[in-house]
Design an enzyme around this catalytic site. Sequence first.
Site, PDB file in Angstrom:
ATOM      1  NE  ARG A 143       1.295  18.709 -19.984  1.00 34.43           N
ATOM      2  CZ  ARG A 143       2.435  19.123 -20.165  1.00 34.43           C
ATOM      3  NH1 ARG A 143       3.242  18.772 -21.006  1.00 34.43           N
ATOM      4  NH2 ARG A 143       3.092  20.314 -19.442  1.00 34.43           N
ATOM      5  CB  ALA A 177      -7.798  16.003 -24.218  1.00 31.41           C
ATOM      6  CG  HIS A 178      -1.599  15.877 -25.587  1.00 26.08           C
ATOM      7  ND1 HIS A 178      -2.141  15.772 -26.715  1.00 26.08           N
ATOM      8  CD2 HIS A 178      -0.472  16.275 -25.873  1.00 26.08           C
ATOM      9  CE1 HIS A 178      -1.482  16.230 -27.943  1.00 26.08           C
ATOM     10  NE2 HIS A 178      -0.350  16.600 -27.274  1.00 26.08           N
ATOM     11  NE  ARG A 179      -1.587  20.310 -28.633  1.00 26.90           N
ATOM     12  CZ  ARG A 179      -0.719  20.664 -29.371  1.00 26.90           C
ATOM     13  NH1 ARG A 179       0.395  21.575 -29.119  1.00 26.90           N
ATOM     14  NH2 ARG A 179      -0.563  20.374 -30.444  1.00 26.90           N
ATOM     15  CG  ASP A 201      -5.854  18.544 -26.639  1.00 28.92           C
ATOM     16  OD1 ASP A 201      -5.102  17.638 -27.014  1.00 28.92           O
ATOM     17  OD2 ASP A 201      -5.771  19.108 -25.271  1.00 28.92           O
TER      18      ASP A 201
END
Length: 373
Positions: free
Chosen positions: A236, A203-205, A280
């Site tokens: 991120r 998950a990084h969005r 994501d």
Amino acid sequence: MRPAIIFGTRPEIIKLSPVIRAFLNKGIQPMLIHTGQHYDYEMSQVFLEELELPEIDYHLEVGSGTQAEQTGFAMIKIEKVLINEKPDVSIVQGDTNTVLAGALASVKLLIPVAHVEAGLRSHDRTMPEEINRILADHASEVLFAPTLEAKENLEREGIRRNVYVVGNTIVDAVLQNSEIAEKKSKILSELNLSPKEYILVTAHRKENVDNRDRLTKLVDILTSLPLTTVYPVHPRAEKKLKEFGLWKRLEKAEHIILTKPLGYLDFLKLEKNAKIIMTDSGGIQEEAIILGIPCLTLRYNTERPETVKAGGNILVGVEEELALMYVRKLLEDEKFYQKMASARNPFGDGKAGERIVNILLALWEEGKLKVPS
Ligand code: UD1
Ligand code: UDP
């Protein structure tokens, strides 16, 4: 023909590697321009090495920044290279700020742009990627759509020039590296994992990790999962998890293994042997269906609706009840599991890179690879 290939992030390196290889197989050395949007070893160099790509011609070292800073710096630096080098075509891939910068800098110098993975739409204009895709497509002269659906998206926006459905180069990358990963990667034993006994998460969005409430809900889901969970953390996400005081919750959960971002061979091996993938990421939604691993997407929309339609991917957002319901169903209901795992890959046969290069060469030979005056 002198093609310039402009890229800057992890997924672009992976998805452009088959195009670079296809050029090399024709005896053409493309000019490689790396913006440096991703710069950590494990976000960039590891892929250049593992995928055995040639030396980068220009490292632009743009780095991180606000949306405008990153895009603007990249444009300024790309323009300088293009003015000196005058390539016949600029090739960009996907939807990052690097893509937008490369497409805009090129088209304004009347260098035709070829967009690989054109026509994807999430129809969510709050995503920076959606703006980048739309603008890059409209600036492009040659559009390589991965699927018919993507081509139809372009048609709906009035883009009919040089649109080719070629499949997605991610299939090429998976096929080219799958066996190598199987042989070389030791990640399962390194992390003490057994095949099909863990969930792989990424998950990084921006919309998930930059928002405290969304990220908290995501952590609620991960800490409640009923199986060993491996999460290679994008920088991120790591930054935001620490900033919002959520990192420790993940560290403390005994079933969760946090790792640095992994190289492609280790990551592919983890994907192939996962029971379930939760993500994501765009590319990972694609890889999951290519590899036949059920995917639960931690988003409320996707620009890869083909995966959902085919039955290999379900959008669960960051809704804990919904996500856990599907995880349990996949773990307990073998028929449901097999149905998701056997969904047909909609992204083609793994020859997209070759097709892209053949089409570009044919257009070039016919004198059609230019920006119309
Ligand atoms: C970008 C893309 C996204 C893609 C992702 C692939 C845009 C708008 N977004 O998001 O579509 O899914 O790449 O991974 O282009 N950072 C590091 N080291 C690095 C790179 C980034 O520490 O090597 C950190 C920095 O704090 C940076 C943050 O990650 O500010 C975000 O990086 P950035 O390139 O702006 O966007 P991504 O989230 O990586
Ligand atoms: N990937 C990787 N190591 C990781 C996470 C992802 O090699 O730790 C690969 C993954 O196999 C896929 C690509 O990176 O090919 C996806 O990149 P990312 O999720 O960063 O970007 P997106 O596809 O969402 O733009």
